[in-house]
Design a protein around this motif. Structure first.
Motif, PDB file in Angstrom:
ATOM      1  N   MET A 185       0.736  -1.273   0.081  1.00 54.11           N
ATOM      2  CA  MET A 185       0.148  -0.012  -0.085  1.00 54.11           C
ATOM      3  C   MET A 185       0.770   1.256  -0.013  1.00 54.11           C
ATOM      4  SD  MET A 185      -3.515   0.287  -0.002  1.00 54.11           S
ATOM      5  CE  MET A 185      -4.527   1.566   0.217  1.00 54.11           C
ATOM      6  N   ARG A 186       2.100   1.151   0.377  1.00 54.96           N
ATOM      7  CA  ARG A 186       3.054   2.377   0.515  1.00 54.96           C
ATOM      8  C   ARG A 186       3.086   2.871  -0.878  1.00 54.96           C
ATOM      9  NH1 ARG A 186       8.229   3.625   3.618  1.00 54.96           N
ATOM     10  NH2 ARG A 186       8.999   5.096   1.999  1.00 54.96           N
ATOM     11  N   LEU A 187       3.275   1.999  -1.982  1.00 53.51           N
ATOM     12  CA  LEU A 187       3.328   2.519  -3.196  1.00 53.51           C
ATOM     13  C   LEU A 187       2.200   3.336  -3.689  1.00 53.51           C
ATOM     14  CD1 LEU A 187       4.998   2.474  -5.951  1.00 53.51           C
ATOM     15  CD2 LEU A 187       3.684   0.419  -6.486  1.00 53.51           C
ATOM     16  N   GLY A 188       1.100   2.981  -3.326  1.00 48.98           N
ATOM     17  CA  GLY A 188      -0.354   3.642  -3.654  1.00 48.98           C
ATOM     18  C   GLY A 188       0.036   5.178  -2.989  1.00 48.98           C
ATOM     19  N   ALA A 189       0.342   5.101  -1.638  1.00 48.76           N
ATOM     20  CA  ALA A 189       0.461   6.485  -0.975  1.00 48.76           C
ATOM     21  C   ALA A 189       1.443   7.413  -1.774  1.00 48.76           C
ATOM     22  CB  ALA A 189       0.683   6.280   0.498  1.00 48.76           C
TER      23      ALA A 189
ATOM     24  N   TRP B 117       2.179   7.452  -5.054  1.00 49.18           N
ATOM     25  CA  TRP B 117       1.687   7.764  -6.048  1.00 49.18           C
ATOM     26  C   TRP B 117       0.629   8.958  -5.875  1.00 49.18           C
ATOM     27  CZ3 TRP B 117      -3.298   7.077  -8.264  1.00 49.18           C
ATOM     28  CH2 TRP B 117      -3.189   7.335  -9.573  1.00 49.18           C
ATOM     29  N   LEU B 118      -0.064   8.811  -4.783  1.00 49.20           N
ATOM     30  CA  LEU B 118      -1.028   9.865  -4.444  1.00 49.20           C
ATOM     31  C   LEU B 118      -0.299  10.981  -4.110  1.00 49.20           C
ATOM     32  CD1 LEU B 118      -3.872   7.943  -2.573  1.00 49.20           C
ATOM     33  CD2 LEU B 118      -3.780   8.985  -4.893  1.00 49.20           C
ATOM     34  N   MET B 119       0.868  11.125  -3.591  1.00 44.60           N
ATOM     35  CA  MET B 119       1.368  12.360  -3.355  1.00 44.60           C
ATOM     36  C   MET B 119       2.050  13.014  -4.336  1.00 44.60           C
ATOM     37  SD  MET B 119       3.322  10.999   0.517  1.00 44.60           S
ATOM     38  CE  MET B 119       4.362  12.577   0.331  1.00 44.60           C
TER      39      MET B 119
END
Length: 50
Positions: free
Chosen positions: A1-5, A7-9
């Motif tokens: 899930m870290r990759l998603g966060a 990406w959102l940043m």
């Protein structure tokens, strides 16, 4: 899930830069944003007739 966060940043940073760029283009084309006129300061006047 870290990759998603991350990406959102990155998307947030891109959107912020895009917003700033659009504001600069609009300022160049239309002039700066309208600023409210400063409120007049009342000046007391001694209007007594002598």
């Amino acid at each position: 899930m870290r990759l998603g966060a991350t990406w959102l940043m990155d998307i947030g940073k891109i959107l912020e830069k895009l917003k700033n760029w659009v504001n600069r283009v609009l300022d160049s084309l239309l002039g700066p944003s309208a600023q409210p006129e400063p409120e007049a300061i009342p000046i007391p006047v001694n209007d007594r007739r002598r």
